[in-house]
Design a protein around this motif. Structure first.
Motif, PDB file in Angstrom:
ATOM      1  N   ARG A   1      43.980  31.269  31.310  1.00 58.24           N
ATOM      2  CA  ARG A   1      43.274  32.103  32.297  1.00 58.24           C
ATOM      3  C   ARG A   1      43.026  33.500  31.740  1.00 58.24           C
ATOM      4  O   ARG A   1      41.929  34.053  31.896  1.00 58.24           O
TER       5      ARG A   1
ATOM      6  N   ASP B   1      40.294  33.316  29.158  1.00 61.51           N
ATOM      7  CA  ASP B   1      38.993  33.105  29.798  1.00 61.51           C
ATOM      8  C   ASP B   1      38.429  34.421  30.339  1.00 61.51           C
ATOM      9  O   ASP B   1      37.251  34.739  30.104  1.00 61.51           O
ATOM     10  N   LYS B   2      39.240  35.200  31.040  1.00 64.62           N
ATOM     11  CA  LYS B   2      38.750  36.456  31.624  1.00 64.62           C
ATOM     12  C   LYS B   2      38.422  37.480  30.544  1.00 64.62           C
ATOM     13  O   LYS B   2      37.390  38.161  30.601  1.00 64.62           O
TER      14      LYS B   2
ATOM     15  N   LYS C   1      35.158  36.508  28.807  1.00 66.94           N
ATOM     16  CA  LYS C   1      33.947  36.864  29.553  1.00 66.94           C
ATOM     17  C   LYS C   1      33.678  38.365  29.483  1.00 66.94           C
ATOM     18  O   LYS C   1      32.515  38.790  29.403  1.00 66.94           O
TER      19      LYS C   1
ATOM     20  N   ASN D   1      30.241  42.296  37.864  1.00 63.30           N
ATOM     21  CA  ASN D   1      31.133  41.224  37.428  1.00 63.30           C
ATOM     22  C   ASN D   1      32.235  41.755  36.522  1.00 63.30           C
ATOM     23  O   ASN D   1      33.344  41.217  36.502  1.00 63.30           O
TER      24      ASN D   1
ATOM     25  N   LYS E   1      35.263  42.979  38.438  1.00 64.07           N
ATOM     26  CA  LYS E   1      36.016  41.835  38.967  1.00 64.07           C
ATOM     27  C   LYS E   1      36.804  41.156  37.853  1.00 64.07           C
ATOM     28  O   LYS E   1      37.980  40.793  38.039  1.00 64.07           O
ATOM     29  N   LEU E   2      36.188  40.988  36.672  1.00 69.80           N
ATOM     30  CA  LEU E   2      36.866  40.350  35.549  1.00 69.80           C
ATOM     31  C   LEU E   2      38.068  41.158  35.091  1.00 69.80           C
ATOM     32  O   LEU E   2      39.105  40.593  34.722  1.00 69.80           O
TER      33      LEU E   2
ATOM     34  N   GLN F   1      40.884  40.493  37.450  1.00 65.03           N
ATOM     35  CA  GLN F   1      41.423  39.142  37.231  1.00 65.03           C
ATOM     36  C   GLN F   1      42.214  39.069  35.927  1.00 65.03           C
ATOM     37  O   GLN F   1      43.235  38.380  35.852  1.00 65.03           O
ATOM     38  N   ALA F   2      41.746  39.779  34.891  1.00 64.81           N
ATOM     39  CA  ALA F   2      42.467  39.790  33.615  1.00 64.81           C
ATOM     40  C   ALA F   2      43.818  40.479  33.769  1.00 64.81           C
ATOM     41  O   ALA F   2      44.826  40.042  33.176  1.00 64.81           O
TER      42      ALA F   2
END
Length: 504
Positions: free
Chosen positions: A433, A436-437, A440, A480, A483-484, A487-488
């Motif tokens: 996870r 992935d963050k 991106k 975005n 938000k990323l 989340q990271a």
């Protein structure tokens, strides 16, 4: 019969002119015999055997028919395969006549599914037996056709099979040949090529698979298994890039390169000392070429979200052109003499190792635990939130997360029970996870550096306008990024809290 014979073979795809020239090559000289045979390959309609790494065939020669099952053999299925052959009277495989080990495996995979012919090859083969170093080698020059459905392709291959001796002699023999665009290493069997042709170009790439390690291994043996595992992923995907510029295959080649770089970092002392830095530089250069093609593909996908936006078409046209050129360059490099030689040099270094390495005989388990603890410390030592880091430090964090994940996947099979019982949020899942963050976020960052794509336009006004248009389109997605980052941050906190199963 308890164990299958192990076939050790290197296959090289050749152009017709190259194969003819190789018949006169001094390293392959010798008397030989010629023959012809027809081979029918079998699988289920949903390719259960191909997905399990098994090929099933019937080969017919004048007065003789036999069935063969081949299975990739660990630790380096790149060149090792188990081979089971029995005589046959009918035209369909008779699974029940195979010896018990492969018969039981085939029955387990097939269940109640029937096999059917998937393709037929018609081959003329010239066979020679030669000496390579201290080893005996069978050399096969194969020409013919491979037909699957209504499609037919030419077969032109050189096969080097070890009859007796050491794999390193086989690899050195390959390095003595004129490798390059007309002579390329291939791990794609004829049955696999058939699957490629019948799956409508979908899912042809091969994703990474975790190596199988055991507590009984020492450090050298662990490096051997992991090194071949990484190399196989590269070998299985690069032909797709050369043949068609396959975007997912480019991505998988990049992953293979990165995994190999991580393996070389972990096991640096296991590489031959004289070759160590040169090999690392070579694979890093290949990764750079693939990275450019991949990054442009990511940029294209991002901008396609705004394809209906007025003004986006001109920008997309420039990016399409740049992407096409980058993919062509990647294909050229992967077919080049330098890359083909690099593949065999990597294989030879993995196979021979470093006899002078003092750590080589140490048990693999404690060595792996130390490596994982060190990688984790490098990843989680940063005490600031990700939104407080600069772009360069975020990039460094992404690389460390990727390295940590690949390292954990390399060694997970040493602690199978501990890894399964590592709590509500398993360590590798948290890493995935986080990666992935951060990945991106990286994609957002690199696309912001692409204004130089318009530098070739001789019109400065048009250049400035297209650069401004690209900036505007990218700004539509800036929300975005925030938000990323959140989340990271959450993912990194979960990594810090996840159980370290290698300490169990």
């Amino acid at each position: 019969m308890k164990n299958a014979p192990i076939e050790i073979e290197i296959k090289l795809n050749a152009s017709p002119a190259m194969l003819a020239a190789l018949e006169r090559h001094p390293c392959l000289a010798g008397s030989g015999r010629s023959g012809r045979f027809i081979t029918t390959y079998f699988d289920t309609s949903d390719r259960l055997l191909e997905q399990a790494g098994i090929s099933l065939r019937i080969r017919s020669r004048p007065g003789k028919r036999e069935q063969t099952a081949k299975v990739m053999s660990l630790p380096c299925g790149t060149v090792h395969r188990e081979e089971w052959t029995t005589s046959l009277t009918g035209k369909m495989p008779q699974i029940e006549t195979f010896p018990a080990p492969i018969r039981e495996r085939l029955c387990r995979i097939l269940g109640h599914n029937d096999v059917r012919p998937t393709s037929i090859s018609r081959i003329t083969r010239l066979t020679r037996h030669i000496q390579a170093g201290d080893s005996s080698v069978e050399v096969d020059f194969d020409t013919g056709t491979l037909a699957a459905g209504d499609q037919t392709e030419q077969v032109c291959e050189l096969e080097l099979e070890l009859v007796k001796g050491r794999l390193r002699d086989l690899l050195r023999l390959a390095l003595d040949l004129p490798l390059g665009p007309d002579l390329q290493w291939s791990v794609v069997s004829k049955s696999k090529r058939c699957a490629w042709r019948t799956c409508a170009n979908g899912h042809m790439e091969r994703a990474a698979q975790e190596p199988i390690l055991s507590e009984a291994m020492n450090v050298t043996e662990g490096f051997h298994a992991i090194g071949w595992n990484c190399l196989y992923q590269l070998l299985a995907n690069y032909p797709l890039v050369v043949a068609s510029g396959h975007h997912e295959a480019i991505h998988q080649c990049r992953i293979a390169i990165r995994r190999m770089r991580v393996a070389f970092d972990l096991f640096g002392q296991c590489l031959p000392e004289r070759e160590r830095h040169r090999l690392k530089a070579g694979i890093k250069a290949v990764g750079g070429v693939l990275g450019k093609a991949r990054d442009l593909h990511v940029l294209h996908l991002r901008l396609m979200e705004h394809a209906e936006d007025a003004g986006a078409q001109a920008v997309l046209a420039v990016i399409d052109k740049a992407q096409g050129e980058a993919v062509q360059e990647a294909a050229r490099v992967l077919a080049s003499t330098s890359f083909q030689r690099l593949l065999f040099e990597l294989a030879l270094s993995i196979e021979t190792g470093n006899p002078g390495n003092r750590e080589g005989d140490l048990p693999l388990g404690p060595f792996a635990a130390q490596c994982l603890s060190r990688k984790r410390h490098q990843l989680v030592f940063e005490d600031r939130r990700i939104d407080a880091l600069g772009r360069r430090k975020i990039h460094r964090l992404r690389i460390r997360a990727k390295d940590m994940r690949y390292s954990a996947c390399f060694f997970r099979s040493l602690w199978p029970k501990s890894a399964e019982k590592s709590g509500k949020k398993p360590f590798i899942s948290c890493l995935e996870r986080l990666q992935d963050k951060l990945g991106k976020l990286h994609d957002h960052a690199i696309t912001s550096d692409r204004f130089g794509l318009f530098a070739d336009n001789p019109d400065p006004i048009a250049t400035a306008q297209m650069a401004a248009e690209l900036k505007r389109l990218l700004s539509l997605q800036n929300g975005n990024c925030e938000k990323l980052i959140r989340q990271a941050d959450e993912a990194l906190a979960h990594v810090r809290g996840a159980a370290r199963w290698w300490l169990a």
